[in-house]
Design a protein around this motif. Structure first.
Motif, PDB file in Angstrom:
ATOM      1  N   ILE A 139     101.446  22.450  50.657  1.00 36.41           N
ATOM      2  CA  ILE A 139     100.185  23.136  50.906  1.00 36.41           C
ATOM      3  C   ILE A 139      99.105  22.106  51.223  1.00 36.41           C
ATOM      4  N   GLU A 140      98.383  22.322  52.311  1.00 35.05           N
ATOM      5  CA  GLU A 140      97.335  21.391  52.701  1.00 35.05           C
ATOM      6  C   GLU A 140      96.147  21.489  51.739  1.00 35.05           C
ATOM      7  N   PRO A 141      95.441  20.379  51.531  1.00 33.46           N
ATOM      8  CA  PRO A 141      94.292  20.389  50.613  1.00 33.46           C
ATOM      9  C   PRO A 141      93.247  21.445  50.959  1.00 33.46           C
ATOM     10  N   ASP A 142      93.061  21.717  52.242  1.00 30.10           N
ATOM     11  CA  ASP A 142      92.095  22.746  52.648  1.00 30.10           C
ATOM     12  C   ASP A 142      92.527  24.141  52.229  1.00 30.10           C
ATOM     13  N   HIS A 143      93.802  24.293  51.870  1.00 28.19           N
ATOM     14  CA  HIS A 143      94.339  25.599  51.477  1.00 28.19           C
ATOM     15  C   HIS A 143      94.791  25.590  50.012  1.00 28.19           C
ATOM     16  N   ALA A 144      94.170  24.738  49.216  1.00 22.23           N
ATOM     17  CA  ALA A 144      94.536  24.624  47.804  1.00 22.23           C
ATOM     18  C   ALA A 144      94.372  25.958  47.088  1.00 22.23           C
ATOM     19  N   GLY A 145      95.275  26.197  46.139  1.00 22.15           N
ATOM     20  CA  GLY A 145      95.205  27.457  45.417  1.00 22.15           C
ATOM     21  C   GLY A 145      96.214  27.522  44.290  1.00 22.15           C
ATOM     22  N   LEU A 146      96.606  28.727  43.968  1.00 17.63           N
ATOM     23  CA  LEU A 146      97.582  28.967  42.910  1.00 17.63           C
ATOM     24  C   LEU A 146      98.800  29.655  43.496  1.00 17.63           C
ATOM     25  N   ALA A 147      99.966  29.140  43.153  1.00 22.62           N
ATOM     26  CA  ALA A 147     101.229  29.773  43.551  1.00 22.62           C
ATOM     27  C   ALA A 147     101.705  30.623  42.383  1.00 22.62           C
ATOM     28  N   PHE A 148     101.759  31.934  42.588  1.00 21.09           N
ATOM     29  CA  PHE A 148     102.190  32.846  41.535  1.00 21.09           C
ATOM     30  C   PHE A 148     103.688  33.095  41.660  1.00 21.09           C
ATOM     31  N   LEU A 149     104.404  32.929  40.543  1.00 18.76           N
ATOM     32  CA  LEU A 149     105.862  33.027  40.529  1.00 18.76           C
ATOM     33  C   LEU A 149     106.257  34.452  40.168  1.00 18.76           C
TER      34      LEU A 149
ATOM     35  N   ASN B 246      87.671  25.302  43.869  1.00 20.83           N
ATOM     36  CA  ASN B 246      88.400  24.749  45.015  1.00 20.83           C
ATOM     37  C   ASN B 246      89.739  25.449  45.238  1.00 20.83           C
ATOM     38  N   LEU B 247      90.194  26.229  44.262  1.00 23.60           N
ATOM     39  CA  LEU B 247      91.458  26.957  44.391  1.00 23.60           C
ATOM     40  C   LEU B 247      91.160  28.300  45.040  1.00 23.60           C
ATOM     41  N   LYS B 248      91.121  28.303  46.355  1.00 24.12           N
ATOM     42  CA  LYS B 248      90.634  29.463  47.101  1.00 24.12           C
ATOM     43  C   LYS B 248      91.736  30.380  47.622  1.00 24.12           C
ATOM     44  N   PHE B 249      93.002  30.004  47.395  1.00 24.21           N
ATOM     45  CA  PHE B 249      94.096  30.805  47.939  1.00 24.21           C
ATOM     46  C   PHE B 249      95.103  31.166  46.844  1.00 24.21           C
TER      47      PHE B 249
ATOM     48  N   ILE C 186      91.242  34.184  47.970  1.00 26.80           N
ATOM     49  CA  ILE C 186      90.592  34.634  46.742  1.00 26.80           C
ATOM     50  C   ILE C 186      89.076  34.640  46.949  1.00 26.80           C
ATOM     51  N   GLU C 187      88.459  35.790  46.762  1.00 30.02           N
ATOM     52  CA  GLU C 187      87.009  35.886  46.883  1.00 30.02           C
ATOM     53  C   GLU C 187      86.323  35.629  45.545  1.00 30.02           C
ATOM     54  N   CYS C 188      86.910  36.140  44.464  1.00 32.33           N
ATOM     55  CA  CYS C 188      86.365  35.884  43.136  1.00 32.33           C
ATOM     56  C   CYS C 188      87.361  36.348  42.088  1.00 32.33           C
TER      57      CYS C 188
ATOM     58  N   VAL D  92     101.258  27.936  39.277  1.00 37.11           N
ATOM     59  CA  VAL D  92     101.027  26.490  39.329  1.00 37.11           C
ATOM     60  C   VAL D  92     100.007  26.203  40.426  1.00 37.11           C
ATOM     61  N   LYS D  93      99.279  25.107  40.271  1.00 39.86           N
ATOM     62  CA  LYS D  93      98.337  24.686  41.291  1.00 39.86           C
ATOM     63  C   LYS D  93      99.111  24.070  42.466  1.00 39.86           C
ATOM     64  N   VAL D  94      98.660  24.344  43.671  1.00 42.18           N
ATOM     65  CA  VAL D  94      99.263  23.752  44.855  1.00 42.18           C
ATOM     66  C   VAL D  94      98.161  23.266  45.792  1.00 42.18           C
ATOM     67  N   GLY D  95      98.468  22.240  46.577  1.00 43.51           N
ATOM     68  CA  GLY D  95      97.483  21.693  47.509  1.00 43.51           C
ATOM     69  C   GLY D  95      96.459  20.804  46.823  1.00 43.51           C
TER      70      GLY D  95
END
Length: 246
Positions: free
Chosen positions: A127-137, A167-170, A185-187, A241-244
């Motif tokens: 995951i690119e840093p500009d698309h950092a977010g959370l990966a839900f399993l 910064n975890l926007k996705f 993710i908006e909020c 888990v956090k990604v990007g």
């Protein structure tokens, strides 16, 4: 089929089997439920009903004499029966059945050829840093054929101990490591703030859990990730888990 006891002996000789319930008035015999079992398992749904949609339909059809039960395969060991059951459910799609889950041995179940390619060759996508977010399993909640709204609702909540990081926007909905969808993710809001249409959840008023408000990511972002095997750190039992993030 009112005299169920007459089937006891033949079912006991069938070893493990996979069965299908259908409406006899449906000439296509399209199943509304797929199951596996041994002995009189398929008859237990009739003998011991509950309040589920499946039981309600079975009870209604049985009372009218319209309940059909087909044995799809028999004479199997349990592991083979689990695999056949999962394959049948994947073929029809849980969204078309009253089954709540995909069946045992469903990981990895029905996937596209592209997804199989990434999965078996272990071609991980970072995951690119500009698309950092959370990966839900979503290994226990993802279902083959589930609707877009069902996948979104399975991903958006409800979660405990969400990182407070703007910064975890996705949000990445993953199954078996494959990215099934990406959301912006908006909020984050308190769990239960939004209505759920495909999940039955009991959320206490004093909950500390959260859910996000979001939307499906833009096409250029989805094209980068959906169907790919995500590169991520170990979850250590966490459902996300956090990604990007470097």
């Amino acid at each position: 089929m009112k005299n169920l006891s007459k089937f006891t002996k033949s079912l006991s000789m069938a070893n493990f089997y996979v069965y299908a319930f259908y409406d006899k008035e449906d000439m296509s015999k399209r199943p509304f439920y797929i199951g596996k079992g041994k002995s009189s398992r398929c008859l237990d749904h009739i003998k011991y009903p509950d309040e589920s949609p499946k039981s309600v339909r079975i009870k209604d059809l049985f009372s009218k004499g319209n309940l059909g039960i087909d044995i799809l395969r028999h004479g199997m060991d349990e592991s083979t029966a689990k695999l056949v059951e999962a394959t049948c459910i994947d073929l029809l799609g849980v969204g078309e059945l009253t089954n709540k889950v995909r069946g045992s041995s469903s990981l990895m179940g029905r996937i596209t050829l592209d997804e199989l390619h990434h999965l078996l060759l272990q071609e991980e996508t970072e995951i690119e840093p500009d698309h950092a977010g959370l990966a839900f399993l979503l290994n226990s909640t993802y279902k083959s054929g589930m609707s877009a709204i069902a996948l979104y609702e399975a991903t958006r909540g409800i979660w405990a101990k969400i990182p407070k990081d703007d910064n975890l926007k996705f949000a990445y909905a993953t199954y078996g490591g494959l990215i099934m969808e990406v959301y912006e993710i908006e909020c984050w809001v308190k769990a239960g703030s939004q209505q759920y249409f495909t999940r039955e959840l009991t959320i206490p008023d004093d909950t500390n859990r959260s859910e996000f408000v979001g939307k499906i990511a833009r096409k250029e972002i989805r094209d980068l990730y959906v169907g790919k095997l995500i590169k991520k750190s170990r979850s250590h039992g966490s459902p996300f888990v956090k990604v990007g993030v470097k």
